[in-house]
Design a protein around this motif. Structure first.
Motif, mmCIF file in Angstrom:
data_model
loop_
_atom_site.group_PDB
_atom_site.id
_atom_site.type_symbol
_atom_site.label_atom_id
_atom_site.label_comp_id
_atom_site.label_asym_id
_atom_site.label_seq_id
_atom_site.Cartn_x
_atom_site.Cartn_y
_atom_site.Cartn_z
ATOM 1 N N ILE A 357 4.664 -21.104 13.154
ATOM 2 C CA ILE A 357 3.584 -21.892 13.766
ATOM 3 C C ILE A 357 2.449 -22.096 12.762
ATOM 4 N N ALA A 358 2.171 -21.071 11.968
ATOM 5 C CA ALA A 358 1.137 -21.190 10.936
ATOM 6 C C ALA A 358 1.527 -22.235 9.892
ATOM 7 N N LEU A 359 2.801 -22.254 9.513
ATOM 8 C CA LEU A 359 3.275 -23.293 8.581
ATOM 9 C C LEU A 359 3.059 -24.684 9.166
ATOM 10 N N MET A 360 3.305 -24.808 10.464
ATOM 11 C CA MET A 360 3.103 -26.095 11.137
ATOM 12 C C MET A 360 1.627 -26.510 11.083
ATOM 13 N N TYR A 361 0.745 -25.552 11.330
ATOM 14 C CA TYR A 361 -0.693 -25.839 11.296
ATOM 15 C C TYR A 361 -1.146 -26.198 9.882
ATOM 16 N N LEU A 362 -0.704 -25.439 8.893
ATOM 17 C CA LEU A 362 -1.159 -25.641 7.517
ATOM 18 C C LEU A 362 -0.696 -26.975 6.953
ATOM 19 N N GLY A 363 0.455 -27.464 7.429
ATOM 20 C CA GLY A 363 0.945 -28.748 6.936
ATOM 21 C C GLY A 363 0.055 -29.907 7.315
ATOM 22 N N ALA A 364 -0.723 -29.741 8.375
ATOM 23 C CA ALA A 364 -1.618 -30.810 8.820
ATOM 24 C C ALA A 364 -2.988 -30.735 8.162
ATOM 25 N N GLN A 365 -3.223 -29.699 7.344
ATOM 26 C CA GLN A 365 -4.524 -29.531 6.697
ATOM 27 C C GLN A 365 -4.488 -30.118 5.283
ATOM 28 N N GLU A 366 -5.671 -30.391 4.757
ATOM 29 C CA GLU A 366 -5.749 -30.936 3.406
ATOM 30 C C GLU A 366 -5.348 -29.884 2.370
ATOM 31 N N ALA A 367 -4.924 -30.347 1.212
ATOM 32 C CA ALA A 367 -4.469 -29.440 0.146
ATOM 33 C C ALA A 367 -5.671 -28.855 -0.581
ATOM 34 N N ALA A 368 -6.338 -27.917 0.089
ATOM 35 C CA ALA A 368 -7.527 -27.271 -0.484
ATOM 36 C C ALA A 368 -7.564 -25.831 0.009
ATOM 37 N N GLU A 369 -8.361 -25.010 -0.651
ATOM 38 C CA GLU A 369 -8.499 -23.619 -0.224
ATOM 39 C C GLU A 369 -9.262 -23.538 1.105
ATOM 40 N N PRO A 370 -8.952 -22.580 1.969
ATOM 41 C CA PRO A 370 -7.957 -21.500 1.775
ATOM 42 C C PRO A 370 -6.543 -21.884 2.191
ATOM 43 N N TYR A 371 -6.351 -23.168 2.561
ATOM 44 C CA TYR A 371 -5.061 -23.576 3.136
ATOM 45 C C TYR A 371 -3.916 -23.464 2.131
ATOM 46 N N THR A 372 -4.194 -23.765 0.854
ATOM 47 C CA THR A 372 -3.110 -23.709 -0.136
ATOM 48 C C THR A 372 -2.611 -22.281 -0.341
ATOM 49 N N THR A 373 -3.533 -21.332 -0.391
ATOM 50 C CA THR A 373 -3.133 -19.930 -0.548
ATOM 51 C C THR A 373 -2.383 -19.427 0.681
ATOM 52 N N LEU A 374 -2.891 -19.766 1.861
ATOM 53 C CA LEU A 374 -2.210 -19.363 3.100
ATOM 54 C C LEU A 374 -0.814 -19.969 3.180
ATOM 55 N N ALA A 375 -0.676 -21.208 2.707
ATOM 56 C CA ALA A 375 0.637 -21.859 2.716
ATOM 57 C C ALA A 375 1.625 -21.099 1.827
ATOM 58 N N LYS A 376 1.157 -20.624 0.678
ATOM 59 C CA LYS A 376 2.028 -19.843 -0.213
ATOM 60 C C LYS A 376 2.442 -18.530 0.444
ATOM 61 N N VAL A 377 1.500 -17.875 1.117
ATOM 62 C CA VAL A 377 1.804 -16.603 1.782
ATOM 63 C C VAL A 377 2.825 -16.819 2.894
ATOM 64 N N CYS A 378 2.616 -17.832 3.706
ATOM 65 C CA CYS A 378 3.534 -18.108 4.819
ATOM 66 C C CYS A 378 4.915 -18.540 4.315
ATOM 67 N N THR A 379 4.935 -19.328 3.243
ATOM 68 C CA THR A 379 6.215 -19.729 2.648
ATOM 69 C C THR A 379 6.952 -18.509 2.119
ATOM 70 N N ALA A 380 6.218 -17.587 1.482
ATOM 71 C CA ALA A 380 6.842 -16.368 0.964
ATOM 72 C C ALA A 380 7.444 -15.548 2.104
ATOM 73 N N TYR A 381 6.713 -15.408 3.212
ATOM 74 C CA TYR A 381 7.252 -14.605 4.321
ATOM 75 C C TYR A 381 8.487 -15.253 4.927
ATOM 76 N N TYR A 382 8.511 -16.591 4.988
ATOM 77 C CA TYR A 382 9.688 -17.294 5.512
ATOM 78 C C TYR A 382 10.941 -16.853 4.768
ATOM 79 N N PHE A 383 10.869 -16.853 3.439
ATOM 80 C CA PHE A 383 12.044 -16.491 2.644
ATOM 81 C C PHE A 383 12.285 -14.980 2.649
#
Length: 417
Positions: A357-383
Motif C-alpha cells: 500500500i505504501a508503494l501505491m501511495y509513493l508512486g503518486a507522489q513527486e520524485a523528491a525527498e522523503p518520497y524517493t528514500t521511502l520508495a527505495k526502502v519499500c522496494t527493498a522490503y518487497y524483494f
C-alpha cells in the motif's frame, strides 16, 4: 475431488442433447455438483466477483468500441460524444472506467488471499502461475485502455512507459518503434493500443477458463490448508457457494454503483480531461492507481549498479517484482499452507501488505525527498520478503498444530464459538 456422475437427463430433448453435446452433464458434474470444502469464507468469493467484473468490462467495452474513433484527431472528442450524446453513454462509459478500478480491487484482494492462505503451494502451482498470467494480461489491457481517451495523462503516460523498452540493450529501440508504430507516440500507437485493448480481454477470458480448469484438478484450497479427506469435508458448489457468491456480488456492486452514478470521475486524473498536447508536459505524470506499486519500483532505481544504468536497473527491478510473484511457489517451501498456523509469517505478511500500500501511495507522489528514500526502502522490503523472508521462514518457523481434517476445523470453530 471429482465424483461419479449422478446426472440423469430429465427429458427426451435433454437426452438427445446429452448424447451429442453433453453441456448440461458437464455443468452439473463440474459446476453444480463440484465438491467444495465446506469451510470457505468470503475471501473465496472474489474469484466469482472477478468473473463478473470481466463480463461487465467485455460487454461495456464492445458497446463503447461501436462509437469510439481510434484517431488522434477524433479520439478525445469521440469519448466526449459517448458521454454527452449517446443514449446511456454516460453510464456505460462510467461503468467501464470505474469497472477497471473495481476489477483491480477484487484482483488484488484475490491475490493477497492466495498469498496468505498458501494457494500457490503444491499441487496448485499451475493454478497460481495462470493467475499471475491473468494479472499481467489485465495490467497490460488496463494500461492500453488508459491511453484511449487521449487526454494529457494518456499521451504522456504512453510516452513514459514506452521508454521502458528503449532501456533494453541492443533491441530496445527496435521494440519501442514496433510498439509505437514510429519514433514517438502518435496515431499508429493509438490504433495498435485500441486493437490490443479490444483483443486482450478475450484472451484473458480464455486464460480464466484454464485457471478454472486448473482449479478443478486438485480442487479448492481452504482457510486451514488441509487436504480434503472424504465427502464429509465438502458440500456441492450449488446451491451453497452459488448463493454465497451471488450475495458477495450484490454487496460488491453497491460501492461499484455508487462510483458510477455519483462519482464516476473521482478515480481518474484531472489532466486526462484535457486533450493530449505533445507540446505541454503535465507537472506530474502518474499512471492509474492500480499500476502505482510497480511504477514506484521502476522509479526507485535512480542509481547505477556497475555496468547497469539506472534506467535499465528500474526495468529489471519492475520485471523482477513480477517474476517474484511467478516463482513464489518455489520460494516458500513450508509444508503448512495457511498463514493462520504460521505465527511469524503472519507478522511479515502484514508488513508486506502495508508495504505494498505504501508503494501505491509513493508512486503518486513527486520524485523528491522523503518520497524517493521511502520508495527505495519499500522496494527493498518487497524483494527481501520474497527472496529472503519466505525461504528462511520455511526452514526455521515452528507452526501451530493443524486440524486433521476440514470437518474437525469446522466443528472446532463451532465449539469455540
Amino acid at each position: 475431488m471429482s465424483e461419479h456422475s449422478t446426472y440423469v437427463p430429465g427429458s427426451a430433448v435433454e437426452k438427445w442433447l446429452d448424447d451429442r453435446l453433453p453441456v448440461v452433464r458437464f455443468a452439473k458434474e463440474h459446476l453444480m455438483d463440484f465438491p467444495t470444502p465446506k469451510n470457505l469464507n468470503y475471501w473465496w468469493t472474489f474469484g466469482a466477483i472477478l468473473v463478473m467484473c470481466l463480463g461487465v468490462q467485455i460487454v461495456t467495452g464492445i458497446i463503447l468500441a461501436m462509437h469510439y474513433a481510434p484517431n488522434v484527431a477524433l479520439a478525445f472528442d469521440s469519448v466526449e460524444h459517448i458521454r454527452r450524446d449517446i443514449n446511456g453513454g454516460r453510464v456505460i462509459q462510467a461503468t467501464h472506467a470505474v469497472g477497471a478500478s473495481m476489477f483491480f480491487v477484487a484482483l488484488y484482494i484475490h491475490m493477497f488471499r492466495g498469498l496468505f492462505y498458501g494457494s500457490y503451494k503444491a499441487p496448485r502451482e499451475i493454478l497460481w502461475i495462470l493467475g499471475v498470467v491473468i494479472f499481467l494480461l489485465t495490467t497490460a489491457t488496463a494500461f492500453m485502455g488508459y491511453i484511449l481517451p487521449w487526454g494529457q495523462m494518456s499521451f504522456w503516460g504512453a510516452t513514459v512507459i514506452s521508454n521502458i523498452f528503449s532501456a533494453i540493450p541492443i533491441v530496445g529501440d527496435s521494440i519501442k518503434q514496433l510498439v509505437l508504430g514510429g519514433f514517438a507516440v502518435g496515431n499508429p500507437t493509438l490504433n495498435r493500443f485500441f486493437s490490443l485493448h479490444y483483443l486482450l480481454p478475450f484472451i484473458i477470458a480464455a486464460v480464466v477458463g484454464l485457471h478454472i480448469w486448473a482449479l478443478h484438478v486438485p480442487g479448492n484450497n481452504n482457510p486451514v490448508g488441509v487436504d480434503v479427506k472424504d465427502s464429509r469435508d465438502t458440500v456441492p458448489f450449488h446451491p451453497y457457494y452459488t448463493m454465497k457468491d451471488l450475495f458477495a456480488m450484490v454487496v460488491f456492486m453497491i460501492p461499484f454503483a455508487w462510483f458510477v452514478f455519483f462519482a464516476p470521475d473521482i478515480l481518474g486524473h484531472p489532466d486526462n480531461y484535457i486533450m493530449a498536447n505533445s507540446q505541454v508536459t503535465p507537472a506530474h505524470i502518474v499512471p492509474e492507481w492500480y499500476l502505482l506499486p510497480f511504477y514506484t519500483i521502476l522509479r526507485a532505481i535512480d542509481f547505477n549498479v556497475l555496468f547497469i544504468n539506472s534506467k535499465l536497473g528500474g526495468v529489471i527491478a519492475m520485471g523482477g517484482a513480477m517474476l517474484c510473484l511467478l516463482i513464489v511457489p518455489w520460494l516458500d517451501t513450508s509444508k503448512v499452507r495457511a498463514g493462520t498456523f504460521r505465527p511469524m509469517f503472519k507478522w511479515f505478511y502484514g508488513l508486506f501488505v502495508i508495504n505494498f500500500i505504501a508503494l501505491m501511495y509513493l508512486g503518486a507522489q513527486e520524485a523528491a525527498e522523503p518520497y524517493t528514500t521511502l520508495a527505495k526502502v519499500c522496494t527493498a522490503y518487497y524483494f527481501i520478503y520474497f527472496l529472503v523472508i519466505l525461504p528462511v521462514l520455511s526452514r526455521i518457523e515452528t507452526p501451530k498444530p493443524l486440524p486433521t481434517s476440514i470437518s474437525e476445523s469446522v466443528l472446532g470453530n463451532k465449539a469455540h464459538a
